[in-house]
Design a protein around this motif. Structure first.
Motif, PDB file in Angstrom:
ATOM      1  N   PRO A  65       0.804  -1.237   0.000  1.00  0.00           N
ATOM      2  CA  PRO A  65       0.000   0.000   0.000  1.00  0.00           C
ATOM      3  C   PRO A  65       0.836   1.286   0.000  1.00  0.00           C
ATOM      4  CG  PRO A  65      -0.970  -1.597   1.492  1.00  0.00           C
ATOM      5  CD  PRO A  65       0.335  -2.176   1.022  1.00  0.00           C
ATOM      6  N   LEU A  66       1.927   1.315   0.752  1.00  0.00           N
ATOM      7  CA  LEU A  66       2.777   2.511   0.776  1.00  0.00           C
ATOM      8  C   LEU A  66       3.404   2.759  -0.599  1.00  0.00           C
ATOM      9  CD1 LEU A  66       3.980   4.855   2.344  1.00  0.00           C
ATOM     10  CD2 LEU A  66       5.850   3.350   3.045  1.00  0.00           C
ATOM     11  N   GLN A  67       3.790   1.701  -1.289  1.00  0.00           N
ATOM     12  CA  GLN A  67       4.361   1.838  -2.632  1.00  0.00           C
ATOM     13  C   GLN A  67       3.309   2.354  -3.615  1.00  0.00           C
ATOM     14  OE1 GLN A  67       5.685  -2.227  -2.842  1.00  0.00           O
ATOM     15  NE2 GLN A  67       7.825  -1.617  -2.647  1.00  0.00           N
ATOM     16  N   ILE A  68       2.067   1.939  -3.425  1.00  0.00           N
ATOM     17  CA  ILE A  68       0.980   2.433  -4.273  1.00  0.00           C
ATOM     18  C   ILE A  68       0.831   3.941  -4.076  1.00  0.00           C
ATOM     19  CG2 ILE A  68      -1.525   2.396  -4.662  1.00  0.00           C
ATOM     20  CD1 ILE A  68      -1.431  -0.610  -3.857  1.00  0.00           C
ATOM     21  N   VAL A  69       0.836   4.380  -2.819  1.00  0.00           N
ATOM     22  CA  VAL A  69       0.699   5.811  -2.504  1.00  0.00           C
ATOM     23  C   VAL A  69       1.857   6.596  -3.120  1.00  0.00           C
ATOM     24  CG1 VAL A  69       0.711   7.509  -0.621  1.00  0.00           C
ATOM     25  CG2 VAL A  69      -0.653   5.420  -0.409  1.00  0.00           C
ATOM     26  N   GLU A  70       3.081   6.070  -2.991  1.00  0.00           N
ATOM     27  CA  GLU A  70       4.255   6.743  -3.559  1.00  0.00           C
ATOM     28  C   GLU A  70       4.147   6.863  -5.076  1.00  0.00           C
ATOM     29  OE1 GLU A  70       7.316   4.152  -2.126  1.00  0.00           O
ATOM     30  OE2 GLU A  70       7.519   5.203  -0.214  1.00  0.00           O
ATOM     31  N   ALA A  71       3.769   5.764  -5.738  1.00  0.00           N
ATOM     32  CA  ALA A  71       3.662   5.759  -7.199  1.00  0.00           C
ATOM     33  C   ALA A  71       2.559   6.704  -7.676  1.00  0.00           C
ATOM     34  CB  ALA A  71       3.414   4.343  -7.702  1.00  0.00           C
ATOM     35  N   VAL A  72       1.414   6.698  -6.997  1.00  0.00           N
ATOM     36  CA  VAL A  72       0.308   7.592  -7.360  1.00  0.00           C
ATOM     37  C   VAL A  72       0.722   9.044  -7.163  1.00  0.00           C
ATOM     38  CG1 VAL A  72      -2.023   8.351  -6.715  1.00  0.00           C
ATOM     39  CG2 VAL A  72      -1.546   5.910  -6.982  1.00  0.00           C
ATOM     40  N   ALA A  73       1.373   9.347  -6.066  1.00  0.00           N
ATOM     41  CA  ALA A  73       1.801  10.727  -5.782  1.00  0.00           C
ATOM     42  C   ALA A  73       2.761  11.230  -6.862  1.00  0.00           C
ATOM     43  CB  ALA A  73       2.446  10.816  -4.407  1.00  0.00           C
ATOM     44  N   LEU A  74       3.731  10.411  -7.232  1.00  0.00           N
ATOM     45  CA  LEU A  74       4.691  10.807  -8.259  1.00  0.00           C
ATOM     46  C   LEU A  74       3.992  10.957  -9.612  1.00  0.00           C
ATOM     47  CD1 LEU A  74       7.643  11.507  -8.477  1.00  0.00           C
ATOM     48  CD2 LEU A  74       8.144   9.106  -8.935  1.00  0.00           C
ATOM     49  N   GLY A  75       3.065  10.057  -9.912  1.00  0.00           N
ATOM     50  CA  GLY A  75       2.296  10.160 -11.152  1.00  0.00           C
ATOM     51  C   GLY A  75       1.483  11.445 -11.218  1.00  0.00           C
ATOM     52  N   LEU A  76       0.878  11.821 -10.096  1.00  0.00           N
ATOM     53  CA  LEU A  76       0.089  13.058 -10.051  1.00  0.00           C
ATOM     54  C   LEU A  76       0.969  14.288 -10.263  1.00  0.00           C
ATOM     55  CD1 LEU A  76      -2.388  12.246  -7.138  1.00  0.00           C
ATOM     56  CD2 LEU A  76      -2.902  12.364  -9.595  1.00  0.00           C
ATOM     57  N   VAL A  77       2.178  14.277  -9.696  1.00  0.00           N
ATOM     58  CA  VAL A  77       3.110  15.392  -9.895  1.00  0.00           C
ATOM     59  C   VAL A  77       3.454  15.521 -11.377  1.00  0.00           C
ATOM     60  CG1 VAL A  77       5.480  16.184  -9.453  1.00  0.00           C
ATOM     61  CG2 VAL A  77       4.078  15.338  -7.569  1.00  0.00           C
ATOM     62  N   PHE A  78       3.768  14.388 -12.012  1.00  0.00           N
ATOM     63  CA  PHE A  78       4.099  14.422 -13.441  1.00  0.00           C
ATOM     64  C   PHE A  78       2.902  14.859 -14.281  1.00  0.00           C
ATOM     65  CE2 PHE A  78       7.537  10.975 -12.772  1.00  0.00           C
ATOM     66  CZ  PHE A  78       8.469  11.943 -12.436  1.00  0.00           C
ATOM     67  N   SER A  79       1.698  14.468 -13.872  1.00  0.00           N
ATOM     68  CA  SER A  79       0.510  14.826 -14.655  1.00  0.00           C
ATOM     69  C   SER A  79       0.300  16.336 -14.655  1.00  0.00           C
ATOM     70  CB  SER A  79      -0.732  14.107 -14.129  1.00  0.00           C
ATOM     71  OG  SER A  79      -1.181  14.652 -12.917  1.00  0.00           O
ATOM     72  N   VAL A  80       0.646  16.988 -13.568  1.00  0.00           N
ATOM     73  CA  VAL A  80       0.496  18.450 -13.493  1.00  0.00           C
ATOM     74  C   VAL A  80       1.353  19.110 -14.575  1.00  0.00           C
ATOM     75  CG1 VAL A  80       0.952  20.484 -12.055  1.00  0.00           C
ATOM     76  CG2 VAL A  80      -0.128  18.468 -11.055  1.00  0.00           C
ATOM     77  N   ILE A  81       2.557  18.609 -14.757  1.00  0.00           N
ATOM     78  CA  ILE A  81       3.454  19.148 -15.794  1.00  0.00           C
ATOM     79  C   ILE A  81       2.834  18.948 -17.174  1.00  0.00           C
ATOM     80  CG2 ILE A  81       5.732  18.889 -16.890  1.00  0.00           C
ATOM     81  CD1 ILE A  81       6.717  17.915 -14.064  1.00  0.00           C
ATOM     82  N   LEU A  82       2.301  17.751 -17.416  1.00  0.00           N
ATOM     83  CA  LEU A  82       1.705  17.466 -18.719  1.00  0.00           C
ATOM     84  C   LEU A  82       0.430  18.281 -18.951  1.00  0.00           C
ATOM     85  CD1 LEU A  82       2.269  13.612 -18.838  1.00  0.00           C
ATOM     86  CD2 LEU A  82       3.390  15.340 -20.245  1.00  0.00           C
ATOM     87  N   ILE A  83      -0.377  18.443 -17.922  1.00  0.00           N
ATOM     88  CA  ILE A  83      -1.606  19.243 -18.047  1.00  0.00           C
ATOM     89  C   ILE A  83      -1.244  20.696 -18.373  1.00  0.00           C
ATOM     90  CG2 ILE A  83      -3.571  20.209 -16.777  1.00  0.00           C
ATOM     91  CD1 ILE A  83      -3.638  17.483 -15.222  1.00  0.00           C
ATOM     92  N   ALA A  84      -0.237  21.211 -17.690  1.00  0.00           N
ATOM     93  CA  ALA A  84       0.164  22.606 -17.898  1.00  0.00           C
ATOM     94  C   ALA A  84       0.698  22.854 -19.303  1.00  0.00           C
ATOM     95  CB  ALA A  84       1.211  23.009 -16.862  1.00  0.00           C
ATOM     96  N   THR A  85       1.314  21.854 -19.902  1.00  0.00           N
ATOM     97  CA  THR A  85       1.907  22.056 -21.229  1.00  0.00           C
ATOM     98  C   THR A  85       1.009  21.601 -22.371  1.00  0.00           C
ATOM     99  OG1 THR A  85       3.069  19.926 -21.085  1.00  0.00           O
ATOM    100  CG2 THR A  85       4.277  21.898 -20.367  1.00  0.00           C
ATOM    101  N   SER A  86      -0.143  21.036 -22.075  1.00  0.00           N
ATOM    102  CA  SER A  86      -1.076  20.602 -23.120  1.00  0.00           C
ATOM    103  C   SER A  86      -2.089  21.707 -23.388  1.00  0.00           C
ATOM    104  CB  SER A  86      -1.805  19.326 -22.690  1.00  0.00           C
ATOM    105  OG  SER A  86      -0.898  18.272 -22.539  1.00  0.00           O
ATOM    106  N   LYS A  87      -2.018  22.234 -24.570  1.00  0.00           N
ATOM    107  CA  LYS A  87      -2.908  23.330 -24.948  1.00  0.00           C
ATOM    108  C   LYS A  87      -3.538  23.018 -26.306  1.00  0.00           C
ATOM    109  CE  LYS A  87      -0.458  26.795 -22.285  1.00  0.00           C
ATOM    110  NZ  LYS A  87      -0.638  26.080 -21.091  1.00  0.00           N
ATOM    111  N   PHE A  88      -4.702  23.614 -26.526  1.00  0.00           N
ATOM    112  CA  PHE A  88      -5.426  23.414 -27.777  1.00  0.00           C
ATOM    113  C   PHE A  88      -5.523  24.718 -28.531  1.00  0.00           C
ATOM    114  CE2 PHE A  88      -7.089  20.138 -24.911  1.00  0.00           C
ATOM    115  CZ  PHE A  88      -6.919  19.009 -25.698  1.00  0.00           C
ATOM    116  N   GLU A  89      -5.755  24.597 -29.846  1.00  0.00           N
ATOM    117  CA  GLU A  89      -5.982  25.761 -30.682  1.00  0.00           C
ATOM    118  C   GLU A  89      -7.010  25.396 -31.743  1.00  0.00           C
ATOM    119  OE1 GLU A  89      -2.321  26.899 -32.569  1.00  0.00           O
ATOM    120  OE2 GLU A  89      -2.047  24.955 -33.498  1.00  0.00           O
TER     121      GLU A  89
END
Length: 163
Positions: A65-89
């Protein structure tokens, strides 16, 4: 399942596979930017990837369970970067992904970071456990990113209809 294969061969093999998959994903994303986006195209990748969760049927891929929390947390951090750089036109009355000069570097950076993490944890975690953690990390990054993209897409689509 992997008992007969030395772990360093598995690490090398999975790293090479990850590099090929990352390169393939980069080319697919760059090509996709030349075609109009739809809600379906945004949502298919998380649904397709979700089938990979079947790996957890097998004991060697299960994580604590702790490894799941760690992996999810790191994934969420990376997703913020991808969300911020994904734009539409809007081009020719269709919605396209805006080409980002940063996107290829972000994908390559994430791949390099993944390889570094895999190398660091290869001695302390079982290969299957490590694969399970990286699946959770990747899915935790992909799902919020795609939901964020869908929200941005729907807002732009709605404003295009109103305008």
């Amino acid at each position: 399942m992997f008992d007969n294969i030395p772990s360093h061969y598995l690490i090398i093999g999975t790293t090479i596979m990850a590099a090929f998959m990352g390169t393939f994903a980069l080319f697919v994303r760059l090509r996709a930017q030349k075609k109009p986006v739809s809600a379906k195209k945004i949502l298919i990748p998380p649904f397709a990837m979700s089938t990979g969760a079947l790996m957890f049927i097998f004991e060697e891929f299960r994580v604590a369970p702790l490894q799941i929390v760690e992996a999810v947390a790191l994934g969420l951090v990376f997703s913020v970067i991808l969300i911020a750089t994904s734009k539409f036109e809007v081009r020719e009355s269709a919605i396209y992904m805006k080409q980002s000069k940063a996107f290829p570097f972000i994908l390559v950076g994430l791949l390099v970071f993944r390889i570094i993490l895999k190398t660091l944890f290869a001695d302390s975690l079982d290969v299957g456990e490590l694969a399970g953690m990286f699946f959770i990390l990747a899915f935790s990054m992909l799902l919020p990113w795609r939901i964020g993209m869908l929200i941005k897409f729907k807002k732009l689509q709605k404003s295009q209809i109103i305008a």
